[in-house]
Design a protein around this motif. Structure first.
Motif, PDB file in Angstrom:
ATOM      1  N   THR A  56      -2.501  10.640   9.408  1.00 48.06           N
ATOM      2  CA  THR A  56      -1.251   9.900   9.277  1.00 48.06           C
ATOM      3  C   THR A  56      -1.020   8.910  10.403  1.00 48.06           C
ATOM      4  OG1 THR A  56      -0.086  11.694  10.405  1.00 48.06           O
ATOM      5  CG2 THR A  56      -0.136  11.750   7.986  1.00 48.06           C
ATOM      6  N   THR A  57      -1.780   9.028  11.477  1.00 48.45           N
ATOM      7  CA  THR A  57      -1.635   8.121  12.613  1.00 48.45           C
ATOM      8  C   THR A  57      -2.982   7.498  12.935  1.00 48.45           C
ATOM      9  OG1 THR A  57       0.146   9.463  13.548  1.00 48.45           O
ATOM     10  CG2 THR A  57      -0.934   7.891  15.021  1.00 48.45           C
ATOM     11  N   THR A  58      -3.022   6.186  12.987  1.00 44.97           N
ATOM     12  CA  THR A  58      -4.249   5.468  13.325  1.00 44.97           C
ATOM     13  C   THR A  58      -3.940   4.349  14.308  1.00 44.97           C
ATOM     14  OG1 THR A  58      -3.985   3.960  11.446  1.00 44.97           O
ATOM     15  CG2 THR A  58      -5.325   5.932  11.085  1.00 44.97           C
ATOM     16  N   TYR A  59      -4.908   4.023  15.121  1.00 42.14           N
ATOM     17  CA  TYR A  59      -4.794   2.896  16.045  1.00 42.14           C
ATOM     18  C   TYR A  59      -6.137   2.165  16.058  1.00 42.14           C
ATOM     19  CZ  TYR A  59      -0.524   5.074  17.756  1.00 42.14           C
ATOM     20  OH  TYR A  59       0.734   5.614  17.837  1.00 42.14           O
ATOM     21  N   TYR A  60      -6.037   0.859  16.293  1.00 43.68           N
ATOM     22  CA  TYR A  60      -7.224   0.029  16.267  1.00 43.68           C
ATOM     23  C   TYR A  60      -7.284  -0.880  17.489  1.00 43.68           C
ATOM     24  CZ  TYR A  60      -7.307   1.395  11.352  1.00 43.68           C
ATOM     25  OH  TYR A  60      -7.342   2.112  10.190  1.00 43.68           O
ATOM     26  N   ALA A  61      -8.494  -1.212  17.855  1.00 42.23           N
ATOM     27  CA  ALA A  61      -8.677  -2.249  18.866  1.00 42.23           C
ATOM     28  C   ALA A  61      -8.227  -3.583  18.272  1.00 42.23           C
ATOM     29  CB  ALA A  61     -10.137  -2.326  19.281  1.00 42.23           C
ATOM     30  N   ILE A  62      -7.719  -4.441  19.117  1.00 41.19           N
ATOM     31  CA  ILE A  62      -7.239  -5.736  18.650  1.00 41.19           C
ATOM     32  C   ILE A  62      -8.355  -6.509  17.949  1.00 41.19           C
ATOM     33  CG2 ILE A  62      -6.399  -7.989  19.423  1.00 41.19           C
ATOM     34  CD1 ILE A  62      -4.879  -6.528  21.627  1.00 41.19           C
ATOM     35  N   ALA A  63      -9.572  -6.361  18.428  1.00 41.69           N
ATOM     36  CA  ALA A  63     -10.692  -7.132  17.877  1.00 41.69           C
ATOM     37  C   ALA A  63     -11.020  -6.779  16.434  1.00 41.69           C
ATOM     38  CB  ALA A  63     -11.931  -6.928  18.745  1.00 41.69           C
ATOM     39  N   VAL A  64     -10.603  -5.581  15.996  1.00 38.12           N
ATOM     40  CA  VAL A  64     -10.968  -5.142  14.641  1.00 38.12           C
ATOM     41  C   VAL A  64      -9.750  -4.924  13.749  1.00 38.12           C
ATOM     42  CG1 VAL A  64     -13.005  -4.015  15.598  1.00 38.12           C
ATOM     43  CG2 VAL A  64     -10.974  -2.645  15.091  1.00 38.12           C
ATOM     44  N   LYS A  65      -8.566  -4.986  14.304  1.00 42.36           N
ATOM     45  CA  LYS A  65      -7.356  -4.720  13.527  1.00 42.36           C
ATOM     46  C   LYS A  65      -7.247  -5.699  12.368  1.00 42.36           C
ATOM     47  CE  LYS A  65      -2.536  -3.427  14.207  1.00 42.36           C
ATOM     48  NZ  LYS A  65      -1.433  -3.292  15.182  1.00 42.36           N
ATOM     49  N   GLY A  66      -6.989  -5.139  11.198  1.00 38.54           N
ATOM     50  CA  GLY A  66      -6.890  -5.954  10.000  1.00 38.54           C
ATOM     51  C   GLY A  66      -8.206  -6.111   9.265  1.00 38.54           C
ATOM     52  N   ARG A  67      -9.307  -5.751   9.910  1.00 37.02           N
ATOM     53  CA  ARG A  67     -10.628  -5.844   9.264  1.00 37.02           C
ATOM     54  C   ARG A  67     -11.260  -4.469   9.063  1.00 37.02           C
ATOM     55  NH1 ARG A  67     -14.730  -8.127  11.880  1.00 37.02           N
ATOM     56  NH2 ARG A  67     -13.917  -7.664  13.972  1.00 37.02           N
ATOM     57  N   PHE A  68     -10.995  -3.541   9.975  1.00 38.98           N
ATOM     58  CA  PHE A  68     -11.569  -2.201   9.919  1.00 38.98           C
ATOM     59  C   PHE A  68     -10.490  -1.195   9.537  1.00 38.98           C
ATOM     60  CE2 PHE A  68     -15.273  -2.771  13.179  1.00 38.98           C
ATOM     61  CZ  PHE A  68     -15.677  -3.911  12.503  1.00 38.98           C
ATOM     62  N   THR A  69     -10.911  -0.129   8.845  1.00 36.00           N
ATOM     63  CA  THR A  69      -9.997   0.940   8.464  1.00 36.00           C
ATOM     64  C   THR A  69     -10.654   2.282   8.714  1.00 36.00           C
ATOM     65  OG1 THR A  69      -9.049  -0.447   6.715  1.00 36.00           O
ATOM     66  CG2 THR A  69      -8.600   1.918   6.617  1.00 36.00           C
ATOM     67  N   ILE A  70      -9.979   3.126   9.476  1.00 36.23           N
ATOM     68  CA  ILE A  70     -10.455   4.484   9.726  1.00 36.23           C
ATOM     69  C   ILE A  70      -9.725   5.431   8.788  1.00 36.23           C
ATOM     70  CG2 ILE A  70      -8.788   4.891  11.590  1.00 36.23           C
ATOM     71  CD1 ILE A  70     -10.946   6.582  12.984  1.00 36.23           C
ATOM     72  N   SER A  71     -10.452   6.403   8.252  1.00 30.30           N
ATOM     73  CA  SER A  71      -9.846   7.390   7.360  1.00 30.30           C
ATOM     74  C   SER A  71     -10.637   8.681   7.482  1.00 30.30           C
ATOM     75  CB  SER A  71      -9.833   6.883   5.919  1.00 30.30           C
ATOM     76  OG  SER A  71     -11.147   6.632   5.455  1.00 30.30           O
ATOM     77  N   ARG A  72     -10.069   9.762   6.957  1.00 27.63           N
ATOM     78  CA  ARG A  72     -10.733  11.060   7.028  1.00 27.63           C
ATOM     79  C   ARG A  72     -10.366  11.895   5.827  1.00 27.63           C
ATOM     80  NH1 ARG A  72      -8.762  13.972  12.306  1.00 27.63           N
ATOM     81  NH2 ARG A  72      -9.865  15.760  11.397  1.00 27.63           N
ATOM     82  N   ASP A  73     -11.251  12.847   5.541  1.00 25.74           N
ATOM     83  CA  ASP A  73     -10.996  13.841   4.500  1.00 25.74           C
ATOM     84  C   ASP A  73     -11.345  15.193   5.107  1.00 25.74           C
ATOM     85  OD1 ASP A  73     -10.988  15.593   2.348  1.00 25.74           O
ATOM     86  OD2 ASP A  73     -11.799  14.101   0.955  1.00 25.74           O
ATOM     87  N   ASN A  74     -10.335  15.976   5.428  1.00 23.93           N
ATOM     88  CA  ASN A  74     -10.564  17.261   6.087  1.00 23.93           C
ATOM     89  C   ASN A  74     -11.274  18.262   5.179  1.00 23.93           C
ATOM     90  OD1 ASN A  74      -9.426  16.324   8.463  1.00 23.93           O
ATOM     91  ND2 ASN A  74      -7.398  17.155   8.000  1.00 23.93           N
ATOM     92  N   SER A  75     -11.158  18.099   3.878  1.00 22.06           N
ATOM     93  CA  SER A  75     -11.848  19.003   2.962  1.00 22.06           C
ATOM     94  C   SER A  75     -13.355  18.742   2.935  1.00 22.06           C
ATOM     95  CB  SER A  75     -11.273  18.854   1.549  1.00 22.06           C
ATOM     96  OG  SER A  75     -11.600  17.580   1.006  1.00 22.06           O
ATOM     97  N   LYS A  76     -13.748  17.548   3.405  1.00 21.41           N
ATOM     98  CA  LYS A  76     -15.167  17.183   3.451  1.00 21.41           C
ATOM     99  C   LYS A  76     -15.710  17.102   4.873  1.00 21.41           C
ATOM    100  CE  LYS A  76     -14.911  14.515  -0.837  1.00 21.41           C
ATOM    101  NZ  LYS A  76     -15.121  13.194  -1.485  1.00 21.41           N
ATOM    102  N   ASN A  77     -14.851  17.423   5.851  1.00 24.14           N
ATOM    103  CA  ASN A  77     -15.270  17.349   7.267  1.00 24.14           C
ATOM    104  C   ASN A  77     -15.879  15.989   7.600  1.00 24.14           C
ATOM    105  OD1 ASN A  77     -14.453  19.995   7.422  1.00 24.14           O
ATOM    106  ND2 ASN A  77     -16.468  20.842   7.872  1.00 24.14           N
ATOM    107  N   THR A  78     -15.258  14.936   7.099  1.00 21.29           N
ATOM    108  CA  THR A  78     -15.843  13.602   7.248  1.00 21.29           C
ATOM    109  C   THR A  78     -14.784  12.587   7.647  1.00 21.29           C
ATOM    110  OG1 THR A  78     -17.535  14.101   5.589  1.00 21.29           O
ATOM    111  CG2 THR A  78     -17.145  11.781   6.076  1.00 21.29           C
ATOM    112  N   VAL A  79     -15.201  11.661   8.497  1.00 22.41           N
ATOM    113  CA  VAL A  79     -14.376  10.515   8.865  1.00 22.41           C
ATOM    114  C   VAL A  79     -15.188   9.262   8.548  1.00 22.41           C
ATOM    115  CG1 VAL A  79     -15.165  10.542  11.269  1.00 22.41           C
ATOM    116  CG2 VAL A  79     -13.000   9.415  10.682  1.00 22.41           C
ATOM    117  N   TRP A  80     -14.480   8.219   8.108  1.00 22.99           N
ATOM    118  CA  TRP A  80     -15.134   6.974   7.741  1.00 22.99           C
ATOM    119  C   TRP A  80     -14.571   5.810   8.553  1.00 22.99           C
ATOM    120  CZ3 TRP A  80     -13.284  10.376   3.968  1.00 22.99           C
ATOM    121  CH2 TRP A  80     -14.259  10.990   3.181  1.00 22.99           C
ATOM    122  N   LEU A  81     -15.386   4.785   8.661  1.00 21.72           N
ATOM    123  CA  LEU A  81     -14.932   3.521   9.221  1.00 21.72           C
ATOM    124  C   LEU A  81     -15.342   2.431   8.242  1.00 21.72           C
ATOM    125  CD1 LEU A  81     -13.551   2.159  11.679  1.00 21.72           C
ATOM    126  CD2 LEU A  81     -15.859   1.652  12.520  1.00 21.72           C
TER     127      LEU A  81
END
Length: 128
Positions: A56-81
């Motif tokens: 529910t909380t994400t933060y990005y470096a200024i250089a990638v904000k608006g282009r990159f998205t971080i997300s996760r699925d705890n049921s799959k033990n996985t995080v994506w970029l």
């Protein structure tokens, strides 16, 4: 420490997209905050994005904000970029990192010293 394995890197052209994945080895995945960092040749490692345990909380470096998205699925033990509109300056080795905290603690950090578990990295190369 949790074992982290990144995948999804590659060689792409400017403007393309890539999706990096980071799979964790433990069922305590939901007790970890996660971050993505990158290190270009000859440069220091830098923060890219971070996400709290619930996503529910994400933060990005200024250089990638608006282009990159971080997300996760705890049921799959996985995080994506998800990386869109890639630029040559995004070329680097990308690392997934994890910090274990108390259950339910809302923790995120842009500092690599905050994370005790690291993956081996995956190379992203963006050609112009």
């Amino acid at each position: 420490q949790v074992r982290l394995i990144e995948s999804g890197g590659g060689l792409v052209q400017q403007g393309s997209s890539l999706r990096l994945s980071c799979a964790a080895s433990e069922d305590t995945f939901r007790e970890h905050s996660l971050g993505w960092f990158r290190q270009a040749a000859g440069k220091k490692r830098e923060f890219v994005a971070t996400i709290n345990w619930s996503g529910t909380t994400t933060y990005y470096a200024i250089a990638v904000k608006g282009r990159f998205t971080i997300s996760r699925d705890n049921s799959k033990n996985t995080v994506w970029l998800q990386m869109d509109s890639l630029r040559p300056e995004d070329t680097a080795s990308y690392y997934c990192a994890a910090h274990r905290h108390a259950f339910g603690e809302d923790f995120t950090s842009a500092y690599d010293q905050s994370y005790e578990s690291w993956g081996q990295g995956t190379q992203v190369t963006v050609s112009s």
